[in-house]
Design a protein around this motif. Structure first.
Motif, mmCIF file in Angstrom:
data_model
loop_
_atom_site.group_PDB
_atom_site.id
_atom_site.type_symbol
_atom_site.label_atom_id
_atom_site.label_comp_id
_atom_site.label_asym_id
_atom_site.label_seq_id
_atom_site.Cartn_x
_atom_site.Cartn_y
_atom_site.Cartn_z
ATOM 1 N N ARG A 1 47.009 33.068 40.995
ATOM 2 C CA ARG A 1 46.980 31.928 41.905
ATOM 3 C C ARG A 1 45.895 32.105 42.968
ATOM 4 O O ARG A 1 45.104 31.193 43.224
ATOM 5 C CB ARG A 1 48.341 31.748 42.575
ATOM 6 C CG ARG A 1 48.464 30.478 43.409
ATOM 7 C CD ARG A 1 49.863 30.321 43.937
ATOM 8 N NE ARG A 1 50.120 31.227 45.033
ATOM 9 C CZ ARG A 1 49.855 30.951 46.313
ATOM 10 N NH1 ARG A 1 49.309 29.798 46.639
ATOM 11 N NH2 ARG A 1 50.132 31.818 47.258
ATOM 12 N N LYS A 2 45.831 33.287 43.559
ATOM 13 C CA LYS A 2 44.833 33.522 44.609
ATOM 14 C C LYS A 2 43.414 33.586 44.047
ATOM 15 O O LYS A 2 42.460 33.173 44.704
ATOM 16 C CB LYS A 2 45.174 34.802 45.357
ATOM 17 C CG LYS A 2 46.391 34.660 46.270
ATOM 18 C CD LYS A 2 46.603 35.916 47.111
ATOM 19 C CE LYS A 2 47.743 35.714 48.094
ATOM 20 N NZ LYS A 2 47.966 36.914 48.949
ATOM 21 N N ARG B 1 37.389 34.869 39.162
ATOM 22 C CA ARG B 1 38.378 33.796 39.243
ATOM 23 C C ARG B 1 39.594 33.989 38.353
ATOM 24 O O ARG B 1 40.490 33.132 38.364
ATOM 25 C CB ARG B 1 37.707 32.464 38.880
ATOM 26 C CG ARG B 1 36.510 32.089 39.738
ATOM 27 C CD ARG B 1 36.901 31.626 41.124
ATOM 28 N NE ARG B 1 37.727 30.445 41.102
ATOM 29 C CZ ARG B 1 37.270 29.200 40.961
ATOM 30 N NH1 ARG B 1 35.982 28.971 40.808
ATOM 31 N NH2 ARG B 1 38.110 28.182 40.981
ATOM 32 N N THR B 2 39.643 35.050 37.556
ATOM 33 C CA THR B 2 40.798 35.271 36.681
ATOM 34 C C THR B 2 41.319 36.689 36.860
ATOM 35 O O THR B 2 40.685 37.535 37.490
ATOM 36 C CB THR B 2 40.439 35.058 35.194
ATOM 37 O OG1 THR B 2 39.602 36.129 34.754
ATOM 38 C CG2 THR B 2 39.730 33.734 34.977
ATOM 39 N N ALA B 3 42.489 36.928 36.263
ATOM 40 C CA ALA B 3 43.109 38.253 36.360
ATOM 41 C C ALA B 3 43.080 38.992 35.026
ATOM 42 O O ALA B 3 43.561 40.112 34.917
ATOM 43 C CB ALA B 3 44.558 38.112 36.831
ATOM 44 N N LEU C 1 41.574 32.840 28.866
ATOM 45 C CA LEU C 1 40.288 32.220 29.161
ATOM 46 C C LEU C 1 40.298 30.741 28.783
ATOM 47 O O LEU C 1 39.737 29.905 29.503
ATOM 48 C CB LEU C 1 39.161 32.947 28.433
ATOM 49 C CG LEU C 1 38.921 34.409 28.805
ATOM 50 C CD1 LEU C 1 37.609 34.904 28.208
ATOM 51 C CD2 LEU C 1 38.912 34.606 30.308
ATOM 52 N N TRP C 2 40.929 30.405 27.666
ATOM 53 C CA TRP C 2 41.039 28.985 27.296
ATOM 54 C C TRP C 2 41.864 28.233 28.331
ATOM 55 O O TRP C 2 41.520 27.104 28.714
ATOM 56 C CB TRP C 2 41.675 28.838 25.914
ATOM 57 C CG TRP C 2 40.747 29.085 24.772
ATOM 58 C CD1 TRP C 2 40.836 30.052 23.809
ATOM 59 C CD2 TRP C 2 39.554 28.347 24.477
ATOM 60 N NE1 TRP C 2 39.785 29.970 22.937
ATOM 61 C CE2 TRP C 2 38.978 28.928 23.317
ATOM 62 C CE3 TRP C 2 38.915 27.264 25.076
ATOM 63 C CZ2 TRP C 2 37.807 28.453 22.744
ATOM 64 C CZ3 TRP C 2 37.737 26.780 24.513
ATOM 65 C CH2 TRP C 2 37.197 27.372 23.361
ATOM 66 N N SER C 3 42.954 28.838 28.766
ATOM 67 C CA SER C 3 43.804 28.210 29.775
ATOM 68 C C SER C 3 43.028 28.004 31.070
ATOM 69 O O SER C 3 43.079 26.936 31.693
ATOM 70 C CB SER C 3 45.044 29.068 30.018
ATOM 71 O OG SER C 3 45.903 28.469 30.969
#
Length: 230
Positions: free
Chosen positions: A29-30, A193-195, A202-204
């Motif tokens: 989320r962050k 931007r991702t965890a 990555l698709w999501s």
């Protein structure tokens, strides 16, 4: 007294999931660094439904339900197109739709919401393109989201591979042909931007961020952003 018929209170997130699960959700989320969105007056059932989908897309992504988030993102985008085209019908009395008869194109009119609801997402995108609601770059992105959605429906999402500083995946534009399109996400964007880097995550991420950017563009005169609720 028998307690069988007494409803138990709903479980909170902390009761339902362990700390590690919730920590990962909070990291996702962050990492998105998003502000809350406000898309103006919620004056229709369809607008209310789109807002619910917007919330559910984000929540499923945060909680790691990436397949669900992908599916909901496509539905959310479809609803946003429906809202704008419904409004145009209400304003102008109709919208034009391009059709083919004996191999020759012609334009028909849609004058009511019921007929509009029969259109698939590809047709909705074409109508929006006809009315210049989306410039070329945004229109091409909308078509890409349509292509990805088709792959999701048919369980044909390919894997991402890190190539020359980008996570890349090759999707089929038309499931009945071999025409393909390369989807690229900069490696730096994924790191910031991702965890995680699993293909489904990555698709999501791609669908959430790109669909949200299109909705912000389509509702540009209505969207307001507020600080995130941390």
């Amino acid at each position: 007294l028998k307690m069988d018929n007494i409803k138990k209170p709903k479980l909170t997130l902390k009761e339902r999931y362990n700390d590690e699960f919730l920590e990962k959700a909070e990291i996702r989320r962050k990492a998105l660094q998003y502000k809350r969105m406000h898309v103006g007056l919620i004056n229709s059932d369809r607008m209310e439904h789109m807002i619910k989908l917007l919330y559910q897309v984000h929540q499923n992504y945060y909680l790691g339900y990436f397949e669900a988030s992908c599916t909901l993102a496509g539905s959310m985008f479809e609803q946003s197109l429906m809202i704008l085209l419904e409004e145009k019908i209400n304003e102008d009395g109709f919208i034009s739709i391009k059709k083919l008869k004996n191999g020759k194109p012609y334009y028909d009119k849609i004058t009511n919401i019921e007929d509009l609801a029969q259109c698939n997402i590809g047709t909705l995108i074409s109508i929006v393109g006809y009315y210049k609601m989306l410039p070329n770059n945004e229109y091409n992105l909308a078509k890409t989201i349509q292509n990805i959605r088709n792959c999701i429906v048919h369980d044909m999402l390919p894997k991402f591979y890190l190539i020359d500083g980008h996570y890349q995946a090759e999707i089929r534009i038309n499931l009945n042909s071999n025409i393909t399109k390369i989807i690229k996400i900069p490696e730096a964007e994924i790191k910031n931007r991702t965890a995680g880097q699993s293909s489904i995550e990555l698709w999501s991420y791609f669908l959430l961020t790109r669909t949200r950017s299109l909705i912000e563009f389509l509702f540009i005169n209505r969207v307001k952003k507020f600080p995130p609720e941390f």
